[in-house]
Design a protein around this motif. Structure first.
Motif, PDB file in Angstrom:
ATOM      1  N   SER A 105       2.889   4.465  -0.547  1.00  0.00           N
ATOM      2  CA  SER A 105       3.065   5.650  -1.526  1.00  0.00           C
ATOM      3  C   SER A 105       4.479   5.856  -2.061  1.00  0.00           C
ATOM      4  CB  SER A 105       2.410   6.839  -1.190  1.00  0.00           C
ATOM      5  OG  SER A 105       1.060   6.542  -0.562  1.00  0.00           O
ATOM      6  N   GLY A 116      -2.204   1.826   4.254  1.00  0.00           N
ATOM      7  CA  GLY A 116      -3.638   1.739   3.793  1.00  0.00           C
ATOM      8  C   GLY A 116      -4.428   1.699   4.899  1.00  0.00           C
ATOM      9  N   GLU A 117      -5.659   2.286   4.464  1.00  0.00           N
ATOM     10  CA  GLU A 117      -6.628   2.245   5.607  1.00  0.00           C
ATOM     11  C   GLU A 117      -7.111   0.979   6.268  1.00  0.00           C
ATOM     12  OE1 GLU A 117      -7.407   4.746   7.742  1.00  0.00           O
ATOM     13  OE2 GLU A 117      -6.108   5.785   6.673  1.00  0.00           O
ATOM     14  N   PHE A 177       0.716  -1.086   0.042  1.00  0.00           N
ATOM     15  CA  PHE A 177       0.081  -0.253  -0.096  1.00  0.00           C
ATOM     16  C   PHE A 177       0.940   1.387  -0.070  1.00  0.00           C
ATOM     17  CE2 PHE A 177      -2.584  -3.286   1.989  1.00  0.00           C
ATOM     18  CZ  PHE A 177      -3.759  -3.364   1.518  1.00  0.00           C
TER      19      PHE A 177
END
Length: 572
Positions: A24, A39-40, A22
């Motif tokens: 970035s 990531g959530e 996830f």
């Protein structure tokens, strides 16, 4: 989840994080406006996992968690996570976990860590702290790799109403099989055999190097013997380099008291200095292995780094942790700065007054010294803070000292100076003042007395000053002509340039004048006899304007049994 042997109690809870899928981009060009590692969906899963209970929580990550965010020389613009100076999520995240731009993580050498996205790092550490304080674990260990070296870290998380009490987190890094790196990589959160600052700047991020030799004596621990700063005041100090000429190069510092070390020396095991001249940074070896061992009977655990050299594996360094230990808390200190002048016990007026020298400064450097004199005959002065003109709108580390009397003659030695604090602030930039409060401390100046201040920057040379110095006054105080310290980030180590002006302001209150009388012997004395006033002159014939300077020192000796009262001086 692993049980304690022969028990139903959960011993070790292991959480494996995926910081790749996830993730970035961390450096430009960027993916979007909100960089993240997990990531959530994974954040929600992690919070559920943290609600399970065990004696020890082990969290694994492919990249290190505890190294600080690298802000070498203020360079942050390349981070995708950087959202500008001031009240930004980048700066706020770093401050929430008790760090600033003074915390090092490799200087100009970038390595992949959670520190590249401080918003995510702060979120992770504070989330773990919250659930530990709710009783779900006694100790937290992070396990990571990727760096092609081994190291052991410890970080104290500050107490906060959102996450609870202060906690110490630990990390062991082990990576590099037949591939190693052979150089130093500074890390302010690495475990140190003994911690030291740099010549009294109160940033204890250096590691003492033992043994070291000074003035014919060899030391294997911090010492209170005369230090290179030139005084014997009982402060413990050490060399912070293996260079035998450390004293001539200013590479020494005051030691952190051992009861404040996150890992006491008695709980450390080291094989010696490594290629990086650190004890807990293992580099330039054939392979590095890490390990965690737990002794449930003694209720201790060990973090280990092993090294492989010539196909032989041996221990490089380790630390021992008491599973039930809690961080020590220091007793609160007095809010009155110690001074050699008598302490006024007086009441202050409600109004907070202000005197500014302005912001039309001409240049900048590493630090500035100036004097403040209480001039009102009917009032003492209590100073509550300074406003300082700093260049560049960025995160800066500022350290402030004060001393009774003038700064002149004391520019190159911290003897007699009191350290008020080191502050991480987002400066307001050129043409604006940045506010500094003294964290509850109050500096009191009796009527007619002088107090000196020294403002130094630790991560850049952005302290603004006026080229032409002059005294700035109101009805209560004078701000005197200043001295700029041109040199480097080490306080008191630069070259003083006199006759400049302080660019900033003083926030103070008027207080009822105290009765200050000199301390005398309690032995019986005869009643003093008062005679007429007199004067004594050294003369002025033969002087010329070439014999002048920024100040002069001289002694007056009383050579009979009478007391002398000096009413003033006349000078050319």
């Amino acid at each position: 989840m692993f049980k304690i042997p022969n028990s139903s109690t959960n011993g070790i809870h292991v959480i494996n994080l995926d910081a790749r899928f996830f993730r970035s981009r961390t450096y430009k060009p960027c993916d979007g406006d909100a960089p993240d590692f997990l990531g959530e969906e994974q954040w929600a899963w992690l919070e559920e996992e943290l609600q399970q209970t065990a004696e020890v929580l082990v969290i694994t990550s492919g990249i290190p968690v505890l190294p600080p965010t690298n802000q070498y020389n203020g360079a942050t613009s390349e981070y995708c996570s950087y959202d500008g100076p001031g009240n930004s999520s980048f700066d706020d995240s770093i401050k929430k976990i008790g760090e600033s731009s003074a915390w090092k993580a490799g200087d100009d050498d970038e390595k992949e860590t959670w520190g590249e996205i401080p918003q995510a790092r702060s979120r992770l550490l504070r989330l773990v702290q919250k659930y530990v304080n709710m009783g779900h674990a006694k100790q937290v260990i992070f396990v990571s790799g990727n760096q092609h070296w081994g190291e052991i870290m410890a970080k104290k998380m500050p107490a906060n109403t959102d996450v609870g009490s202060a906690r110490i987190f630990y990390e062991v890094v082990a990576s590099g099989i037949d591939r190693s790196r052979d150089y130093s990589w500074p890390n302010s959160n690495r475990v140190r055999l003994r911690s030291a600052d740099t010549q009294g700047n109160a940033l204890y991020h250096n590691e003492c190097k033992f043994p070291f030799t000074y003035q014919g004596n060899t030391y294997d621990d911090c010492t209170t013997d005369n230090h290179p700063g030139g005084r014997n005041d009982g402060q413990i100090w050490c060399a912070i380099t293996t260079d035998p000429l450390f004293w001539s190069k200013g590479l020494w510092g005051f030691c952190l008291h051992e009861d404040e070390e996150l890992v006491p020396r008695s709980k450390q095991n080291v094989a010696g200095l490594t290629c990086a001249n650190d004890y807990h940074h293992t580099c330039n070896v054939q392979a590095v292995y890490g390990g965690i061992s737990v002794d449930w009977k003694l209720e201790t655990l060990k973090l280990n780094v092993f090294k492989k050299v010539s196909n032989y594996v041996s221990l490089s360094s380790s630390i021992e942790i008491d599973i039930n230990a809690l961080p020590q808390t220091k007793a609160p200190s007095s809010n009155l700065v110690p001074s050699s002048q008598p302490t006024p016990s007086n009441l202050c007026e409600d109004d907070l007054l202000y005197l500014s020298t302005g912001t039309s400064s001409d240049d900048d450097d590493w630090g500035v010294m100036f004097d403040v004199r209480a001039t009102a005959n009917d009032a003492d002065i209590s100073i509550y803070g300074l406003d300082i003109h700093l260049d560049k709108n960025m995160d800066n580390s500022i350290t402030i000292y004060t001393r009774f009397g003038s700064h002149l003659g004391h520019e190159k030695s911290y003897s007699g100076w009191t350290h008020l604090g080191t502050y991480s602030v987002i400066t307001n930039g050129l043409g604006a003042l940045t506010t500094f409060d003294f964290e509850g401390k109050v500096i009191k100046i009796a009527s007619g007395k002088t107090q000196a201040f020294y403002v130094a920057q630790l991560n850049n040379d952005d302290v603004r000053y006026l080229d032409a110095g002059s005294i700035v006054s109101d009805s209560n105080i004078d701000i005197g002509v200043a001295t700029v310290m041109d040199g480097n980030e080490v306080p008191f180590s630069g070259s003083p340039k006199h006759g400049v002006g302080f660019s900033g302001g003083i926030r103070y209150k008027r207080c009822t004048a105290s009765t200050l009388s000199p301390t005398r012997s309690t032995a019986p004395t005869t009643q003093p006899t008062f005679g007429k006033c007199g004067d004594l002159s050294t003369g002025f014939e033969g002087t010329d304007e070439d014999n002048e300077g920024e100040g002069i020192m001289f002694d007056i000796v009383v050579n009979n049994k009478s007391d002398i009262e000096i009413d003033g001086f006349l000078s050319i």
